[in-house]
Design a protein around this motif. Structure first.
Motif, mmCIF file in Angstrom:
data_model
loop_
_atom_site.group_PDB
_atom_site.id
_atom_site.type_symbol
_atom_site.label_atom_id
_atom_site.label_comp_id
_atom_site.label_asym_id
_atom_site.label_seq_id
_atom_site.Cartn_x
_atom_site.Cartn_y
_atom_site.Cartn_z
ATOM 1 N N ARG A 415 0.844 -1.196 0.000
ATOM 2 C CA ARG A 415 0.000 0.000 0.000
ATOM 3 C C ARG A 415 0.879 1.246 0.000
ATOM 4 O O ARG A 415 1.966 1.259 0.576
ATOM 5 N N LYS A 416 0.383 2.286 -0.644
ATOM 6 C CA LYS A 416 1.127 3.541 -0.711
ATOM 7 C C LYS A 416 1.155 4.212 0.656
ATOM 8 O O LYS A 416 0.144 4.254 1.360
ATOM 9 N N SER A 417 2.306 4.755 1.011
ATOM 10 C CA SER A 417 2.424 5.509 2.254
ATOM 11 C C SER A 417 1.764 6.873 2.089
ATOM 12 O O SER A 417 1.822 7.487 1.014
ATOM 13 N N ASN A 418 1.135 7.354 3.168
ATOM 14 C CA ASN A 418 0.532 8.684 3.152
ATOM 15 C C ASN A 418 1.535 9.772 3.513
ATOM 16 O O ASN A 418 1.240 10.962 3.390
ATOM 17 N N THR A 419 2.720 9.375 3.991
ATOM 18 C CA THR A 419 3.674 10.357 4.505
ATOM 19 C C THR A 419 5.044 10.307 3.844
ATOM 20 O O THR A 419 5.842 11.219 4.016
ATOM 21 N N GLU A 420 5.351 9.240 3.085
ATOM 22 C CA GLU A 420 6.669 9.095 2.470
ATOM 23 C C GLU A 420 6.519 8.603 1.033
ATOM 24 O O GLU A 420 5.527 7.957 0.690
ATOM 25 N N PRO A 421 7.524 8.886 0.178
ATOM 26 C CA PRO A 421 7.484 8.392 -1.210
ATOM 27 C C PRO A 421 7.913 6.924 -1.279
ATOM 28 O O PRO A 421 8.949 6.577 -1.845
ATOM 29 N N ILE A 422 7.120 6.070 -0.680
ATOM 30 C CA ILE A 422 7.417 4.636 -0.629
ATOM 31 C C ILE A 422 6.122 3.843 -0.763
ATOM 32 O O ILE A 422 5.029 4.391 -0.586
ATOM 33 N N ILE A 423 6.272 2.582 -1.079
ATOM 34 C CA ILE A 423 5.172 1.629 -0.948
ATOM 35 C C ILE A 423 5.515 0.737 0.232
ATOM 36 O O ILE A 423 6.613 0.169 0.305
ATOM 37 N N ARG A 424 4.633 0.664 1.185
ATOM 38 C CA ARG A 424 4.850 -0.185 2.355
ATOM 39 C C ARG A 424 4.550 -1.636 1.969
ATOM 40 O O ARG A 424 3.567 -1.911 1.274
ATOM 41 N N VAL A 425 5.399 -2.527 2.432
ATOM 42 C CA VAL A 425 5.251 -3.947 2.133
ATOM 43 C C VAL A 425 5.101 -4.698 3.458
ATOM 44 O O VAL A 425 6.056 -4.820 4.226
ATOM 45 N N TYR A 426 3.908 -5.158 3.740
ATOM 46 C CA TYR A 426 3.649 -5.967 4.927
ATOM 47 C C TYR A 426 3.530 -7.420 4.474
ATOM 48 O O TYR A 426 2.868 -7.717 3.482
ATOM 49 N N SER A 427 4.166 -8.304 5.223
ATOM 50 C CA SER A 427 4.031 -9.718 4.897
ATOM 51 C C SER A 427 3.953 -10.525 6.184
ATOM 52 O O SER A 427 4.439 -10.105 7.233
ATOM 53 N N GLU A 428 3.310 -11.679 6.101
ATOM 54 C CA GLU A 428 3.188 -12.555 7.253
ATOM 55 C C GLU A 428 3.303 -13.993 6.778
ATOM 56 O O GLU A 428 2.793 -14.365 5.721
ATOM 57 N N GLY A 429 4.002 -14.793 7.587
ATOM 58 C CA GLY A 429 4.149 -16.201 7.264
ATOM 59 C C GLY A 429 4.217 -17.038 8.521
ATOM 60 O O GLY A 429 4.182 -16.516 9.636
#
Length: 447
Positions: A415-429
């Protein structure tokens, strides 16, 4: 760092971004949006809280609002005060888990919920257009003080049909606390004492806003409370953020229970008492689906953000909801994260099932979450998300908020960050290695 303005309020570093001028302007807009109704005002323990409160209260009066001050109070206590006084809304002066130099205005509506997107835009438009109007001397609002808001909050929790104060008291629980010198230093002991817990040990329990460690209740900040639990042989440890809406737990062995598992325990308890759906956000642990399945129910997912979870809860008539950051949302009380009801529910669960907190944690499946990011630079964020959706189309990705891909042994959420020029990558395993493997696979596919 510029002032952060969103539908939920304004946030910034006091004296540079967050100034008396923008505090007053935004408060005037909110007061005008309520139509000059009664507004609850509460704050956390931050050093700048009193200054901000003075500005907020005077401005609300100036636009014709009657103000009820509840002083230093947990965010869920302020929310409950909206119900108590049948108010038009509330302003909570708190920057949540941000460092001490930050402060913020968090806005609630007459339902005691954070403003939704439409309501927030209306307030922002009034602020930007400066279309608020100050009242004449004979139309300004009044001010009263409520010193019993916490008592009301605690009593309403005790009145929940599944909270048995006498049973909890009979177990002689001992509890260790780390409220990080925030409002939990006032609220949690009051809740525990009302439940009959007599043996309470605390660190960082002076409500002065001088946070003894990073105030976000993440594992790397909680070693002292883990040590205290072991030293005092406590049954449970409880940690809150500065405004005490988030709850992290420590087992009787001094191990981290896991913020993601706070809501899982609440789901397990409530779904055992009443049948119905539950809801959480897309970035919360898969353990919630496991709990729902165990009780023959369904867990629904929303976009990230408390108000999004609340709206999903209402849509699916969920009997319990929350967020993986330690947030428990119990609609029997109010539609907001509440560490006090979270503690009450967990102690009731331990008392009824006659297990230790460590034994109970061992009954839950283990997942490991990982958080990383994709720097954007010259890369188009939307193009990355579109490619992720296309590459994994056969898995039916969820595009409610970015792109979430569910695999058999884990998931990845972009998902796109609302505060930084990044895409946040969350993962779970099912292991740290699997969480990293899944994230790397998806990132490689989209880049």
């Amino acid at each position: 760092m510029a002032l952060m303005i969103s539908v939920s309020g304004i946030r910034g570093i006091f004296g540079t971004d967050l100034t008396p001028e923008n505090l007053s302007r935004f408060t005037a807009a909110y007061g005008s949006w309520t139509g000059g109704g009664k507004v609850i005002v509460g704050r956390d323990t931050r050093v700048t809280g009193q200054i901000c409160e003075n500005i907020v209260v005077a401005t609300l009066q100036s636009v014709g609002c009657d103000v009820v001050q509840v002083g230093v109070s947990a965010t869920p206590t302020v929310a409950m005060a909206v119900h108590k006084h049948d108010a038009a809304g509330a302003i909570i002066i708190s920057a949540s888990h941000n460092p001490a130099e930050w402060n913020a205005l968090k806005l609630l509506n007459a339902k005691s919920e954070f403003l939704n997107a439409e309501e927030g835009r209306e307030v922002m438009n009034i602020s930007e257009e400066q279309s608020y109007r100050y009242k004449g001397f004979d139309q300004t609002g009044s001010v009263e003080t409520d010193t019993e808001a916490l008592d009301y909050h605690v009593q309403k929790i005790l009145e929940l049909p599944y909270i048995n104060r006498d049973l909890i008291a009979s177990k002689n629980f001992s509890v260790a606390l780390d409220p990080v010198n925030g409002t939990g230093a006032i609220a949690l002991p009051a809740m525990l004492e009302a439940l009959g817990v007599e043996e309470i040990y605390s660190i960082n329990d002076t409500p002065n806003g001088l946070f003894a460690h990073n105030p976000e209740p993440l594992p790397e900040h909680l070693q002292d409370i883990c040590a205290l639990v072991r030293e005092k042989n406590c049954d449970l440890g409880a940690v809150t953020d500065p405004d005490a809406d988030r709850l992290a737990l420590i087992t009787n062995k001094g191990n981290l229970f896991g913020e993601e598992y706070t809501q899982a325990a609440a789901f397990d308890f409530i779904l055992d008492k009443k049948k119905g759906n539950c809801a959480t956000n897309l970035s919360s642990s898969r353990v919630t689906e496991d709990i729902a399945r165990k009780h023959g129910q369904k867990c629904y997912r929303s976009a990230v953000g408390e108000i999004n979870v609340v709206e999903k809860m209402k849509e699916v008539e969920a009997v319990i909801g929350g967020e993986g950051n330690g947030g428990v949302i119990n609609p029997d009380l109010h539609y907001g994260r509440d560490s006090l009801v979270g503690v009450a529910i967990f102690l009731q669960l331990l008392a009824e099932r006659e297990v230790t907190s460590d034994e109970y944690r061992n009954t839950l499946p283990d997942y490991v979450m990982r958080k990383s990011k994709i720097p954007l630079a010259d890369i188009d964020a939307d193009a990355i998300l579109e490619k992720a959706e296309d590459v994994y189309r056969d898995l039916g990705p969820d595009t409610t908020d970015g792109v979430k891909i569910d695999f058999e042994d884990g998931w990845v959420h972009l998902r796109k960050s609302n505060t930084e020029p990044i895409i946040r990558v969350y993962s779970e395993g099912i292991s740290a290695e699997k969480a990293r493997e899944l994230a790397d696979e998806v990132v490689d596919a989209v880049q």
